[in-house]
Scaffold this motif. Structure first.
Motif: not given
Length: 296
Positions: A10, A19, A68, A71, A85, A284
């Motif tokens: 994340i 994500l 979130m 996610f 994250a 990411s």
């Protein structure tokens, strides 16, 4: 024997949250393979809060919590076994950034680590960047975000120097980058690249990826300075609405793409680079690989 693992990353940036869910394929006698399983991008512009009023607003806190939670559910459905994250400059500079991270941990059960520019650059370097570098050449890697830009110089396949500057697309849109910052970047680039005969840029970030996609070029082909400059002129000639309707840009991309291209153009000019390569790498991807190889 084939083993497939699922990791997730994340990335909480200044212009959007992402994500990335990746498949990691292990097979005896072969190199580990990484492939994208799913990528979700949510356009929550935290930098607009952090850089102008110094805090994440209640409205965006609620949007972050909702994102979130979503996610978390997506990772559960995909059966992700490990995730991390990371939040960058917007959360770092908002005075309530840590408080927001704690609230998200409580409400969505996702732990967020707020990182500095140096760690961000190191994580990105955990990607396949080393495989893209031809050891006999010199590269300036430029990662443009909403709040900051990371510059890293590579020579003979090794990182020579790296620095993060507070110049990003959201800051530029809000007129928050003074001339002295541009002068500092120009001096840093010229000082660190002057001893090399030829420098090539490697660009990462959503805006340069979009520009590359618009070019229709194959992934291994670079974009020239002339092409980037021509696109910059074209983008500037269009209104915000025309960039959306004529070029098909997302609403949250149509404004930030111009300041992003300006950063890449200046980096090319000051380093003397004639070309820029745009591999599909970013924070990411770096998080996934750094987790797998035990670097974070």
């Amino acid at each position: 024997m084939l083993i497939i693992k699922k990791y997730a990353a994340i990335d909480i940036g200044s212009n959007a949250m992402r994500l990335l869910i990746a498949n990691i394929v292990e097979e005896e006698g072969k190199a580990t393979q990484f492939s994208k399983s799913s990528l979700v991008r949510v356009p929550i512009r935290l930098g607009q809060d952090a850089f102008t009023v110094g805090e994440i607003t209640n409205e965006n806190i609620e949007r972050m919590i909702d994102a979130m939670k979503a996610f978390k559910l997506l990772m559960k459905v995909h059966r992700v076994e490990k995730y991390m994250a990371f939040a960058t400059s917007a959360m770092r500079e908002a005075y309530n950034g840590k408080e927001v991270a704690e609230l998200i941990k409580k409400k969505a059960d996702i732990k967020i680590e707020i990182i500095d520019g140096k760690k961000e650059a190191a994580i990105i370097a955990s990607t396949d960047l080393k495989f893209l570098l031809k050891t006999e050449e010199t590269y300036l890697y430029v990662d443009v975000g909403g709040g900051s830009t990371e510059f890293s110089l590579f020579d003979n396949g090794k990182m020579i120097v790296s620095k993060s500057f507070k110049v990003g697309t959201v800051r530029l849109l809000n007129g928050m980058v003074h001339d002295v910052v541009w002068l500092e970047i120009e001096k840093w680039i010229k000082t660190n690249t002057r001893e090399y005969d030829q420098v090539t840029l490697i660009g990462s970030g959503g805006n340069i990826n979009k520009l590359f996609k618009m070019s229709g070029k194959q992934q291994e082909k670079p974009l020239s300075y002339m092409y980037i400059n021509a696109q910059y002129t074209t983008l500037n000639s269009l209104t915000y609405e025309q960039r959306i309707s004529d070029l098909g840009l997302n609403a949250d991309r149509a404004d930030v793409i111009i300041p992003a291209v300006k950063i890449y153009l200046n980096a090319m000019k000051w380093s003397g680079a004639r070309n820029i390569y745009v591999p599909k790498i970013g924070l990411s991807d770096g998080i996934i690989k750094a987790m797998y190889y035990g670097k974070i």
